[in-house]
Enzyme design. Sequence first.
Site, mmCIF file in Angstrom:
data_model
loop_
_atom_site.group_PDB
_atom_site.id
_atom_site.type_symbol
_atom_site.label_atom_id
_atom_site.label_comp_id
_atom_site.label_asym_id
_atom_site.label_seq_id
_atom_site.Cartn_x
_atom_site.Cartn_y
_atom_site.Cartn_z
ATOM 1 N N TRP A 152 0.850 -1.198 0.000
ATOM 2 C CA TRP A 152 0.000 0.000 0.000
ATOM 3 C C TRP A 152 0.877 1.235 0.000
ATOM 4 C CZ3 TRP A 152 -4.631 -1.128 -1.371
ATOM 5 C CH2 TRP A 152 -5.623 -0.131 -1.361
ATOM 6 N N ASP A 173 0.110 10.984 -0.446
ATOM 7 C CA ASP A 173 -0.941 12.002 -0.422
ATOM 8 C C ASP A 173 -2.301 11.363 -0.124
ATOM 9 O OD1 ASP A 173 -1.243 10.643 -2.880
ATOM 10 O OD2 ASP A 173 -2.167 12.385 -3.800
ATOM 11 N N GLU A 189 -3.348 8.482 -2.128
ATOM 12 C CA GLU A 189 -2.521 7.283 -1.930
ATOM 13 C C GLU A 189 -1.679 6.950 -3.142
ATOM 14 O OE1 GLU A 189 -6.085 4.623 -0.728
ATOM 15 O OE2 GLU A 189 -4.884 4.791 1.078
ATOM 16 N N GLU A 190 -1.298 7.971 -3.893
ATOM 17 C CA GLU A 190 -0.591 7.725 -5.148
ATOM 18 C C GLU A 190 0.796 8.341 -5.204
ATOM 19 O OE1 GLU A 190 -3.360 9.401 -7.916
ATOM 20 O OE2 GLU A 190 -4.565 7.573 -8.046
ATOM 21 N N GLU A 224 -18.676 6.545 -5.180
ATOM 22 C CA GLU A 224 -17.467 7.366 -5.141
ATOM 23 C C GLU A 224 -17.439 8.342 -6.319
ATOM 24 O OE1 GLU A 224 -13.513 5.639 -6.371
ATOM 25 O OE2 GLU A 224 -13.083 5.948 -4.241
#
Length: 619
Positions: free
Chosen positions: A145, A204, A207-208, A429
């Site tokens: 992750w 960030d 999550e990238e 989403e």
Amino acid sequence: MILRYFIAALATILVDGTAARSLYGWGLESKIEVQNKISLQGVLNNIGPDGSLAPGAHAGIIIASPSTEDPNYFYTWTRDAGLTMKMIVDEFLHGKHDLRPYIQDYLKAQAILQTVSNPSGALSSGRGLGEPKFYANETRFNGDWGRPQRDGPALRATALITYARWLINSRNRDNIQEAVEKVWPVVQNDLNYVAQYWNDTTFDLWEEVLGSSFFTSAVQHRALVEGSALGKKLGADTEAYDSEAPNILCFLQTYWNGNYTVANVGIEQQRTGIDSNTILTSIATFDPEEGCDDALFQPCSHRSLANLKVYVDSFRTVYTINKKAKTGPVATGRYAEDVYYGGNPWYLTTLAVSEQLYDAIQQWSTVRSLTITDVDLAFWKSIYPSAKAGTYKPRDRQWNKLLDSVLEYADGFVNIALKYTPASGALAEQYSRENGTAVSARDLTWSYASFVTMRSARLSATSNYPQVPSWGAQTIKSVPKQCVASSAVGVYKPAIKAGAPPGSGQCTVMVTFDVNATTFYGENIYLSGNTTDLGNWRVFDAFAMSANEYTQERPLWTIDVELPANETIQYHYLRSQPNGTWIHETKNRTYTVPPCANVIGGNVTIDDAWVGPVGTPPK
Ligand SMILES: *[C@@H]1O[C@H](CO)[C@@H](O)[C@H](O)[C@H]1NC(C)=O
Ligand SMILES: *[C@@H]1O[C@H](CO)[C@@H](O)[C@H](O)[C@H]1NC(C)=O
Ligand SMILES: *[C@@H]1O[C@H](CO)[C@@H](O)[C@H](O)[C@H]1NC(C)=O
Ligand SMILES: *[C@@H]1O[C@H](CO)[C@@H](O)[C@H](O)[C@H]1NC(C)=O
Ligand SMILES: *[C@@H]1O[C@H](CO)[C@@H](O)[C@H](O)[C@H]1NC(C)=O
Ligand SMILES: *[C@@H]1O[C@H](CO)[C@@H](O)[C@H](O)[C@H]1NC(C)=O
Ligand SMILES: *[C@@H]1O[C@H](CO)[C@@H](O)[C@H](O)[C@H]1NC(C)=O
Ligand SMILES: *[C@@H]1O[C@H](CO)[C@@H](O)[C@H](O)[C@H]1NC(C)=O
Ligand SMILES: *[C@@H]1O[C@H](CO)[C@@H](O)[C@H](O)[C@H]1NC(C)=O
Ligand SMILES: *[C@@H]1O[C@H](CO)[C@@H](O)[C@H](O)[C@H]1NC(C)=O
């Protein structure tokens, strides 16, 4: 707070007091009220133990979405949960007293999660607090992750500090005791984390990207400022917060490039940096008692308005549903280059644009002044073509016209989100860039929460509905002239009275596992072992090691794992093959972690070389 829109205020009173019908019949206000009820319930459905869509989630655990595949969001993210809990606390403060058990369950769940060792680390060093997500049963997630994510502790602190202030202000003895004995110990760990690690790189909020994130820095700054004020009331030592907060504020200025706020700095990827990260920041750090402060990127600041225009414009031609509209509200997403699930608009980012503008209206109304400069003139012209630089006061003819055009523009984004909301009111989403139908995770908690906070901001902008509480932005006098890279090492303790397991949070040692293992391109090395920290020999819980330092001379694979002092472990290394099979070492190794007192600098290194068969590259 000034009653800007008398009619709207009246409609609000009717809506709040009786049925969900406003003076406008089924106008925007009543649509918002209907969707707001669905949205608040949508959030509660995703909270354990009784949430109808969160079976198996422990008490107080807020899952991101009930979706368990494509995508699997049946986890609790510290960030999403913190933002959601802030909404719940604010609603509680606005009179929804039945929400209190959700806050108390959340507090207990967080006290437990703080002690769960995870791939980011453990509590004793603080590192474990930066873990982005956990399973809904409060256990660690070992998979690959983007970690750590350092916004989570700050957002959790902000939600709980808001609750703690209410407890203290209530002047009730039990409440004050709850603040002192239960809330503060959890908050203190999070504040210590921020003070220690704010100046380290982070993934960030999407999550990238690994580097420094505007959203993260800004929410960290806010948490330290309000955490210090709360700590002082409770007689705690706040020196670290007071010394680190100005350094974060100084660093925060570097995200502004003169035209817009750059979402991430210190990164390798080439991106424009035009990103909803910055819009979400302005609403997460909004202080209704602060003016249009550029240094704090407040919603009505010149910087944030200029940025909002650049951000919105970046989506005009990329989404089919925006029909290349040159002006006016459009659907917006995370960032224009996004490709996740095809790169679509998101409900929470579209609603965030309107919320920033509602927040801005509150601020102009409070300071009774509105100034347009060269920095934000283009924003103003885009919504009010005859706008000119200058300062406007409530007595000026332009005042109402300017504010009305902002309100109308803001409402336009809500209308777009509502237009693409299915009749059931379910908020996923994303909504398709092609045709507006729901995409990706269903019933996203954050989507629902964003609707509730938008509604509350709109009511505060248009009526005497109470504002969200100030976090003390006005106590900040200036930005330091010289930015300093810094860190205040903290002490971390399990919040036992809040619910952390007794005996948790013991001293840990950072163990660096180095293994020499020659590999071919596509083959990777993993670490596995017999403890929970090492995945209990389960291959799918093994740790991916890093080949960042791999060279021809030294085929080094490495990983840092925080392990309890004095623990004896068994472990071995694994090779993952491109065809999905695994090759295990033919040796189980044993190692005893040294006592903390014997470790200088907190780290030890194990030096191994691969033992066993090797893989064959595919032809
Ligand atoms: C927690 O949940 C995960 C994911 O559903 C599951 O794999 C794991 O076995 C559970 N752990 C415990 C202790 O229940
Ligand atoms: C640490 O702070 C210094 C001074 O503001 C800044 O130059 C540097 O980029 C920061 N690094 C990170 C990762 O935050
Ligand atoms: C800001 O905008 C001006 C005018 O479009 C442009 O000349 C300048 O290069 C931009 N600066 C940055 C950092 O994007
Ligand atoms: C809407 O667009 C998406 C692609 O974004 C597509 O997968 C879907 O089939 C379309 N739905 C309808 C009803 O046209
Ligand atoms: C792991 O293996 C070591 C060495 O055999 C043993 O001492 C330890 O108790 C084991 N730990 C667990 C959790 O089984
Ligand atoms: C290492 O231990 C695991 C778990 O007990 C076992 O399955 C495996 O066969 C052992 N490997 C060797 C080489 O002894
Ligand atoms: C580890 O062992 C040392 C020496 O035996 C002891 O002093 C220390 O208390 C132990 N630490 C923990 C966390 O058990
Ligand atoms: C210990 O390991 C951590 C994590 O890799 C690293 O940041 C830190 O600099 C190391 N400390 C020392 C003294 O080597
Ligand atoms: C791993 O490689 C390095 C560099 O060649 C060497 O110094 C080290 O001794 C090796 N480690 C083992 C356990 O063989
Ligand atoms: C996978 O690749 C390995 C070589 O790396 C080979 O030994 C093994 O037979 C392959 N397995 C399958 C199922 O293709």
